[in-house]
Motif scaffolding. Structure first.
Motif, PDB file in Angstrom:
ATOM      1  N   SER A   1      49.325  -2.739  -2.902  1.00  0.00           N
ATOM      2  CA  SER A   1      48.919  -1.342  -2.776  1.00  0.00           C
ATOM      3  C   SER A   1      49.059  -0.568  -4.088  1.00  0.00           C
ATOM      4  O   SER A   1      48.591   0.561  -4.186  1.00  0.00           O
ATOM      5  CB  SER A   1      49.777  -0.652  -1.704  1.00  0.00           C
ATOM      6  N   GLY A   2      49.722  -1.172  -5.065  1.00  0.00           N
ATOM      7  CA  GLY A   2      49.992  -0.483  -6.325  1.00  0.00           C
ATOM      8  C   GLY A   2      51.354   0.192  -6.329  1.00  0.00           C
ATOM      9  O   GLY A   2      51.856   0.577  -7.382  1.00  0.00           O
ATOM     10  N   ARG A   3      51.966   0.337  -5.159  1.00  0.00           N
ATOM     11  CA  ARG A   3      53.311   0.912  -5.076  1.00  0.00           C
ATOM     12  C   ARG A   3      54.315  -0.099  -5.613  1.00  0.00           C
ATOM     13  O   ARG A   3      54.089  -1.310  -5.558  1.00  0.00           O
ATOM     14  CB  ARG A   3      53.655   1.259  -3.616  1.00  0.00           C
ATOM     15  N   ARG A   4      55.419   0.403  -6.109  1.00  0.00           N
ATOM     16  CA  ARG A   4      56.450  -0.456  -6.673  1.00  0.00           C
ATOM     17  C   ARG A   4      57.702  -0.358  -5.805  1.00  0.00           C
ATOM     18  O   ARG A   4      58.287   0.715  -5.670  1.00  0.00           O
ATOM     19  CB  ARG A   4      56.751  -0.033  -8.111  1.00  0.00           C
ATOM     20  N   ALA A   5      58.091  -1.473  -5.202  1.00  0.00           N
ATOM     21  CA  ALA A   5      59.306  -1.513  -4.387  1.00  0.00           C
ATOM     22  C   ALA A   5      60.523  -1.530  -5.310  1.00  0.00           C
ATOM     23  O   ALA A   5      60.581  -2.334  -6.241  1.00  0.00           O
ATOM     24  CB  ALA A   5      59.303  -2.754  -3.498  1.00  0.00           C
ATOM     25  N   ASP A   6      61.481  -0.647  -5.033  1.00  0.00           N
ATOM     26  CA  ASP A   6      62.698  -0.624  -5.851  1.00  0.00           C
ATOM     27  C   ASP A   6      63.456  -1.943  -5.717  1.00  0.00           C
ATOM     28  O   ASP A   6      63.926  -2.496  -6.700  1.00  0.00           O
ATOM     29  CB  ASP A   6      63.585   0.549  -5.462  1.00  0.00           C
ATOM     30  N   LEU A   7      63.592  -2.440  -4.489  1.00  0.00           N
ATOM     31  CA  LEU A   7      64.176  -3.758  -4.247  1.00  0.00           C
ATOM     32  C   LEU A   7      63.357  -4.464  -3.175  1.00  0.00           C
ATOM     33  O   LEU A   7      63.097  -3.901  -2.115  1.00  0.00           O
ATOM     34  CB  LEU A   7      65.624  -3.646  -3.752  1.00  0.00           C
ATOM     35  N   LEU A   8      62.948  -5.675  -3.473  1.00  0.00           N
ATOM     36  CA  LEU A   8      62.284  -6.541  -2.498  1.00  0.00           C
ATOM     37  C   LEU A   8      63.252  -7.685  -2.254  1.00  0.00           C
ATOM     38  O   LEU A   8      63.690  -8.347  -3.199  1.00  0.00           O
ATOM     39  CB  LEU A   8      60.959  -7.068  -3.046  1.00  0.00           C
ATOM     40  N   ALA A   9      63.622  -7.890  -0.978  1.00  0.00           N
ATOM     41  CA  ALA A   9      64.634  -8.890  -0.646  1.00  0.00           C
ATOM     42  C   ALA A   9      64.097  -9.862   0.393  1.00  0.00           C
ATOM     43  O   ALA A   9      63.305  -9.486   1.261  1.00  0.00           O
ATOM     44  CB  ALA A   9      65.886  -8.197  -0.110  1.00  0.00           C
ATOM     45  N   ILE A  10      64.557 -11.110   0.298  1.00  0.00           N
ATOM     46  CA  ILE A  10      64.126 -12.156   1.226  1.00  0.00           C
ATOM     47  C   ILE A  10      65.327 -13.034   1.571  1.00  0.00           C
ATOM     48  O   ILE A  10      66.176 -13.287   0.720  1.00  0.00           O
ATOM     49  CB  ILE A  10      62.960 -12.969   0.623  1.00  0.00           C
ATOM     50  N   ASN A  11      65.385 -13.482   2.839  1.00  0.00           N
ATOM     51  CA  ASN A  11      66.466 -14.381   3.231  1.00  0.00           C
ATOM     52  C   ASN A  11      65.919 -15.765   3.533  1.00  0.00           C
ATOM     53  O   ASN A  11      64.707 -16.008   3.415  1.00  0.00           O
ATOM     54  CB  ASN A  11      67.284 -13.812   4.404  1.00  0.00           C
ATOM     55  N   THR A  12      66.787 -16.695   3.928  1.00  0.00           N
ATOM     56  CA  THR A  12      66.364 -18.075   4.156  1.00  0.00           C
ATOM     57  C   THR A  12      65.445 -18.219   5.362  1.00  0.00           C
ATOM     58  O   THR A  12      64.739 -19.219   5.481  1.00  0.00           O
ATOM     59  CB  THR A  12      67.584 -19.007   4.341  1.00  0.00           C
ATOM     60  N   LYS A  13      65.416 -17.254   6.261  1.00  0.00           N
ATOM     61  CA  LYS A  13      64.497 -17.276   7.402  1.00  0.00           C
ATOM     62  C   LYS A  13      63.125 -16.727   7.023  1.00  0.00           C
ATOM     63  O   LYS A  13      62.208 -16.746   7.830  1.00  0.00           O
ATOM     64  CB  LYS A  13      65.066 -16.451   8.555  1.00  0.00           C
ATOM     65  N   GLY A  14      63.016 -16.190   5.811  1.00  0.00           N
ATOM     66  CA  GLY A  14      61.750 -15.606   5.364  1.00  0.00           C
ATOM     67  C   GLY A  14      61.592 -14.147   5.719  1.00  0.00           C
ATOM     68  O   GLY A  14      60.547 -13.553   5.490  1.00  0.00           O
ATOM     69  N   GLU A  15      62.640 -13.527   6.257  1.00  0.00           N
ATOM     70  CA  GLU A  15      62.580 -12.101   6.574  1.00  0.00           C
ATOM     71  C   GLU A  15      62.553 -11.317   5.265  1.00  0.00           C
ATOM     72  O   GLU A  15      63.278 -11.642   4.317  1.00  0.00           O
ATOM     73  CB  GLU A  15      63.782 -11.681   7.419  1.00  0.00           C
ATOM     74  N   ILE A  16      61.723 -10.286   5.218  1.00  0.00           N
ATOM     75  CA  ILE A  16      61.541  -9.497   3.998  1.00  0.00           C
ATOM     76  C   ILE A  16      61.951  -8.050   4.259  1.00  0.00           C
ATOM     77  O   ILE A  16      61.484  -7.428   5.206  1.00  0.00           O
ATOM     78  CB  ILE A  16      60.081  -9.585   3.517  1.00  0.00           C
ATOM     79  N   TRP A  17      62.829  -7.563   3.406  1.00  0.00           N
ATOM     80  CA  TRP A  17      63.257  -6.166   3.452  1.00  0.00           C
ATOM     81  C   TRP A  17      62.817  -5.490   2.164  1.00  0.00           C
ATOM     82  O   TRP A  17      62.816  -6.104   1.089  1.00  0.00           O
ATOM     83  CB  TRP A  17      64.776  -6.041   3.542  1.00  0.00           C
ATOM     84  N   ILE A  18      62.475  -4.222   2.274  1.00  0.00           N
ATOM     85  CA  ILE A  18      62.265  -3.375   1.092  1.00  0.00           C
ATOM     86  C   ILE A  18      63.295  -2.263   1.146  1.00  0.00           C
ATOM     87  O   ILE A  18      63.527  -1.669   2.205  1.00  0.00           O
ATOM     88  CB  ILE A  18      60.835  -2.803   1.039  1.00  0.00           C
ATOM     89  N   VAL A  19      63.909  -2.002  -0.007  1.00  0.00           N
ATOM     90  CA  VAL A  19      64.864  -0.901  -0.127  1.00  0.00           C
ATOM     91  C   VAL A  19      64.321   0.075  -1.154  1.00  0.00           C
ATOM     92  O   VAL A  19      64.046  -0.293  -2.299  1.00  0.00           O
ATOM     93  CB  VAL A  19      66.262  -1.410  -0.550  1.00  0.00           C
TER      94      VAL A  19
END
Length: 165
Positions: free
Chosen positions: A47-65
């Motif tokens: 989208s052109g937006r910049r995520a401050d933190l992009l996080a991923i775990n071993t299950k493939g779950e993705i969080w943005i902070v």
């Protein structure tokens, strides 16, 4: 015999973040590790937006902070709902000085300092589509490898990152 040069493994700083934001980022990164995630700062999304933190775990779950270091910082950015298209969970991270009540209930809330962080308000998971999850996971891996390569081979231009996904 030639002398081995030890690579500089310190994290690159791009100068866009305030000292307070970097402290929140560090503490939040520690929290994410405790929850089984690895994270990358400053990841540009399709989208052109910049995520401050992009996080991923071993299950493939993705969080943005999304890091907000002050009330003014929060008020200046109203595009945060756009991040929901790129994560399973969305959180704001801030410090003790920023009033908690300004942050919308649609996202989780993390309170952090340079030493650690706590999730104050969790948020329900919204499952990403499989194709988007795969694209983000590959992008995460490419960016991480590219940044690591730049640390080990400082002669490589650091602005080169894979195409947006």
């Amino acid at each position: 015999m030639s002398k081995m040069i030890k690579p500089d493994l310190s994290a690159p700083v791009d100068g866009r973040q305030s000292e307070r934001a970097l402290e929140i980022q560090r503490g939040t990164g520690r929290l994410l590790r405790r929850h089984g995630f690895v994270s990358l700062p400053e990841v540009t999304l399709k989208s052109g937006r910049r995520a401050d933190l992009l996080a991923i775990n071993t299950k493939g779950e993705i969080w943005i902070v999304e890091i907000k270091s002050s009330l003014a910082d929060f008020r200046a950015d109203k595009k945060w709902p756009d991040y929901w298209d790129f994560c399973d969970r969305l959180f704001f991270a801030t410090n003790q000085e920023t009033p908690e009540e300004i942050f919308p209930e649609e996202a989780g809330l993390i309170i952090a300092d340079a030493h650690g962080a706590e999730i104050i308000r969790d948020v329900e998971q919204r499952k990403l589509a499989a194709a988007r999850r795969k694209a983000l996971t590959l992008r995460f891996a490419q960016i991480a490898a590219s940044r690591l390569h730049a640390i080990h081979d400082p002669g490589v231009p650091t602005h080169i990152e894979p195409a947006k996904l």
